[in-house]
Write an enzyme that holds these catalytic residues in place. Structure first.
Site, mmCIF file in Angstrom:
data_model
loop_
_atom_site.group_PDB
_atom_site.id
_atom_site.type_symbol
_atom_site.label_atom_id
_atom_site.label_comp_id
_atom_site.label_asym_id
_atom_site.label_seq_id
_atom_site.Cartn_x
_atom_site.Cartn_y
_atom_site.Cartn_z
ATOM 1 C CG ASP A 131 -0.537 -0.404 2.419
ATOM 2 O OD1 ASP A 131 1.547 -0.255 2.787
ATOM 3 O OD2 ASP A 131 -1.261 -0.046 3.273
ATOM 4 C CD GLU A 132 5.564 1.233 2.884
ATOM 5 O OE1 GLU A 132 6.398 1.655 2.525
ATOM 6 O OE2 GLU A 132 5.209 0.789 3.720
ATOM 7 C CE1 TYR A 156 9.528 -2.251 -0.538
ATOM 8 C CE2 TYR A 156 7.909 -1.112 0.891
ATOM 9 C CZ TYR A 156 8.493 -1.876 0.585
ATOM 10 O OH TYR A 156 7.046 -3.020 0.604
HETATM 11 P P1 NAD Z 1 11.464 -9.646 3.881
HETATM 12 O O1 NAD Z 1 12.336 -9.066 3.927
HETATM 13 O O2 NAD Z 1 11.156 -10.420 5.024
HETATM 14 O O3 NAD Z 1 11.774 -10.900 2.491
HETATM 15 C C1 NAD Z 1 12.909 -10.643 1.251
HETATM 16 C C2 NAD Z 1 13.411 -12.381 0.653
HETATM 17 O O4 NAD Z 1 12.745 -12.131 -0.246
HETATM 18 C C3 NAD Z 1 13.878 -12.319 1.481
HETATM 19 O O5 NAD Z 1 13.807 -13.436 2.016
HETATM 20 C C4 NAD Z 1 14.930 -12.700 0.759
HETATM 21 O O6 NAD Z 1 16.171 -13.138 1.730
HETATM 22 C C5 NAD Z 1 14.560 -12.399 -0.558
HETATM 23 N N1 NAD Z 1 15.687 -11.407 -1.160
HETATM 24 C C6 NAD Z 1 15.989 -9.934 -1.558
HETATM 25 N N2 NAD Z 1 15.887 -10.078 -2.646
HETATM 26 C C7 NAD Z 1 16.023 -11.300 -3.119
HETATM 27 C C8 NAD Z 1 16.219 -11.310 -4.763
HETATM 28 N N3 NAD Z 1 17.455 -10.276 -5.628
HETATM 29 N N4 NAD Z 1 16.266 -12.564 -5.173
HETATM 30 C C9 NAD Z 1 15.920 -13.448 -4.313
HETATM 31 N N5 NAD Z 1 15.292 -13.212 -3.170
HETATM 32 C C10 NAD Z 1 15.652 -11.734 -2.344
HETATM 33 O O7 NAD Z 1 10.436 -9.114 2.952
HETATM 34 P P2 NAD Z 1 8.465 -9.387 3.516
HETATM 35 O O8 NAD Z 1 7.921 -8.761 4.568
HETATM 36 O O9 NAD Z 1 8.460 -10.714 3.777
HETATM 37 O O10 NAD Z 1 7.816 -8.964 2.356
HETATM 38 C C11 NAD Z 1 7.670 -10.014 0.942
HETATM 39 C C12 NAD Z 1 7.139 -8.662 -0.482
HETATM 40 O O11 NAD Z 1 5.655 -8.618 0.768
HETATM 41 C C13 NAD Z 1 8.127 -7.528 -0.722
HETATM 42 O O12 NAD Z 1 7.563 -8.097 -2.002
HETATM 43 C C14 NAD Z 1 7.331 -6.999 -0.248
HETATM 44 O O13 NAD Z 1 7.586 -5.301 0.005
HETATM 45 C C15 NAD Z 1 6.163 -7.189 0.292
HETATM 46 N N6 NAD Z 1 4.594 -6.528 1.425
HETATM 47 C C16 NAD Z 1 5.354 -6.449 2.909
HETATM 48 C C17 NAD Z 1 4.922 -6.724 4.165
HETATM 49 C C18 NAD Z 1 5.454 -6.260 4.910
HETATM 50 O O14 NAD Z 1 4.655 -5.408 6.222
HETATM 51 N N7 NAD Z 1 6.270 -6.484 5.649
HETATM 52 C C19 NAD Z 1 3.659 -5.150 3.152
HETATM 53 C C20 NAD Z 1 2.952 -5.046 1.794
HETATM 54 C C21 NAD Z 1 3.782 -5.724 1.355
HETATM 55 P P1 TYD Z 2 8.061 0.165 9.524
HETATM 56 O O1 TYD Z 2 8.090 -1.172 10.683
HETATM 57 O O2 TYD Z 2 9.643 -0.020 9.535
HETATM 58 O O3 TYD Z 2 6.847 -0.097 8.213
HETATM 59 P P2 TYD Z 2 7.002 0.755 7.388
HETATM 60 O O4 TYD Z 2 8.400 1.488 7.306
HETATM 61 O O5 TYD Z 2 7.049 0.240 5.817
HETATM 62 O O6 TYD Z 2 5.082 1.336 7.616
HETATM 63 O O7 TYD Z 2 7.419 0.925 10.042
HETATM 64 C C1 TYD Z 2 6.454 1.118 10.600
HETATM 65 C C2 TYD Z 2 5.918 1.848 11.378
HETATM 66 O O8 TYD Z 2 6.964 2.243 12.630
HETATM 67 C C3 TYD Z 2 5.924 3.716 10.535
HETATM 68 O O9 TYD Z 2 5.462 4.507 10.571
HETATM 69 C C4 TYD Z 2 7.742 3.808 11.353
HETATM 70 C C5 TYD Z 2 7.906 3.486 12.539
HETATM 71 N N1 TYD Z 2 8.912 2.819 13.224
HETATM 72 C C6 TYD Z 2 9.228 4.011 14.198
HETATM 73 O O10 TYD Z 2 8.135 4.768 14.285
HETATM 74 N N2 TYD Z 2 10.340 2.937 14.316
HETATM 75 C C7 TYD Z 2 11.007 2.315 14.519
HETATM 76 O O11 TYD Z 2 12.399 1.594 15.160
HETATM 77 C C8 TYD Z 2 10.654 1.655 13.442
HETATM 78 C C9 TYD Z 2 11.651 0.530 12.309
HETATM 79 C C10 TYD Z 2 9.815 2.101 12.571
#
Ligand code: NAD
Ligand code: TYD
Length: 352
Positions: A131-132, A156
């Site tokens: 959603d970012e 990002y």
């Molecule tokens: P994460 O950082 O935990 O995992 C990412 C994985 O991708 C890791 O295992 C890393 O080793 C692998 N990776 C990174 N670059 C790579 C490359 N070039 N080739 C192969 N592997 C690679 O991230 P996550 O939180 O599990 O997020 C997964 C996906 O979901 C991402 O695309 C992220 O943008 C999206 N997403 C995450 C969130 C969230 O809140 N975490 C929310 C919305 C969308």
């Molecule tokens: P984060 O978990 O990094 O997710 P995103 O930036 O993708 O939303 O951060 C969630 C929210 O928390 C974001 O508004 C930034 C804030 N935040 C802090 O206030 N302190 C921290 O140390 C971190 C990592 C995030």
């Protein structure tokens, strides 16, 4: 019929949780490709790797030769692309790796699929987005929908937005059967402790200061990772090609609120008086370009695919505190080495 699915980033937080769910609920053959960056960790999926239906390959999605070999060797009909650099703060410190994995990597995957899939029958390229990409939502505005304008603020989110545009262009131009799924902030087990919720839980358990950026009034819309992964299964089974689905659980909280709730949950877990852990949060410099609010309107997903979230954040935080306490050794292991260098660079000025 059994399908073969390529799951990229399957050793990451969401990818690993998804692998568990898809393994449990389908008969699919699952090829996992992950380059095991600092955020990728096989200990998340150790048990799953014993399955004869799962093949793990350490590899980079930017590597076109590897992708061509994979498509030649396996009859891949579904791609679920989780692989990405995922942490906003790191994208500010080092945007180059985000351009590589999150844009060039998606381009390589799209091209590999386009060149290998001679027919679109039964094929799907599901791209996991965020959603970012929509940028900061004003306080009173209604939640993001698929019609919302792209206005990314961080390196990002700009890279995620660029990748979405590539995915849509490959559909419009080459007819590649794609779907985009854009989700809000996930929480749950196995999340790397650089993100707000696990970082706060671990610091609170360890009695360390808890950094809150700026005034702590930024709002995020939290969804449990299992709810996200169940939505992805539905999208794979019944989603419409060419569409975008927004995934969120409509649970908006300020960062300050989240930290407050975690501190209470940690006090309860440790059986110490409520208020003890509330001494740990400190306000630190704000993140540059910090988006004020995200919120998802999930009505398209719930109406069209009959999905709804099960988990509530309020009831889950105490369970998550317990989970991170039980998995402290895992957290210690992945927080060693390079992570500590990052932590000092990110928070060092605040002497945490
Ligand atoms: P994460 O950082 O935990 O995992 C990412 C994985 O991708 C890791 O295992 C890393 O080793 C692998 N990776 C990174 N670059 C790579 C490359 N070039 N080739 C192969 N592997 C690679 O991230 P996550 O939180 O599990 O997020 C997964 C996906 O979901 C991402 O695309 C992220 O943008 C999206 N997403 C995450 C969130 C969230 O809140 N975490 C929310 C919305 C969308
Ligand atoms: P984060 O978990 O990094 O997710 P995103 O930036 O993708 O939303 O951060 C969630 C929210 O928390 C974001 O508004 C930034 C804030 N935040 C802090 O206030 N302190 C921290 O140390 C971190 C990592 C995030």
């Amino acid at each position: 019929m059994k399908r073969t699915a390529l799951i990229t980033g399957g050793a990451g937080f969401i990818g690993g949780n998804f692998l568990r769910l898809v393994h449990e609920h389908t008969d699919d053959q699952l090829i996992v490709v992950d380059s095991l960056t600092y955020a990728g960790n096989l200990s998340r999926i150790t048990e799953l790797l014993k399955s004869s239906r799962i093949t793990f390959i350490k590899g980079d999605i930017v590597d076109t030769k590897l992708l061509a070999e994979l498509f030649q060797k396996y009859n891949i009909s579904v791609i679920v692309n989780f692989a990405a650099e995922s942490h906003v703060d790191r994208s500010i410190l080092n945007p180059g790796t985000f351009i590589k994995s999150n844009i060039e990597g998606v381009y390589s995957l799209l091209e590999a699929a386009r060149k290998s899939w001679l027919s679109t029958e039964g094929r799907l390229f599901l791209h996991i987005s965020s959603d970012e990409v929509f940028g900061s939502l004003p306080a009173q505005a209604s939640s993001f929908t698929v019609e919302s304008r792209y206005q990314p603020s961080s390196p990002y989110s700009a890279c995620k937005a660029a990748a979405d545009h590539l995915v849509r262009a490959w559909h419009a131009t080459y007819g590649l059967p794609v779907i985009i799924s854009s989700c809000s902030n996930n929480y749950g087990p196995w999340q790397f402790p650089e993100k707000l919720i696990p970082l706060t839980i671990l610091n609170a358990l360890e009695g360390k200061e808890i950094p809150i950026y700026g005034d702590g009034l930024q709002i995020r819309d939290w969804i449990h990772v299992e709810d996200h992964c169940r939505a992805l299964l539905k999208i794979i089974q019944r989603g419409k090609i060419g569409e975008t689905y927004l995934v969120g659980a409509q649970q908006e909280y300020t960062n300050g609120d989240i930290v407050h709730k975690i501190c209470n949950a940690v006090d309860d877990f440790k059986s110490i008086p409520r208020g003890t852990t509330q001494k740990l949060p400190i306000f630190v410099d704000d993140r540059p370009g910090h988006d004020r609010r995200y919120a998802i309107d999930n009505s398209k997903l719930s109406k069209e695919l009959s999905w709804m979230p099960y988990h509530r954040l309020e009831t889950n935080l105490p369970l998550l505190v317990e989970w991170y306490a039980r998995h402290h050794a895992w957290a210690d292991e992945i927080r060693s080495g390079d992570y500590m260098k990052y932590y000092e660079r990110q928070y060092g000025a605040n002497k945490i």
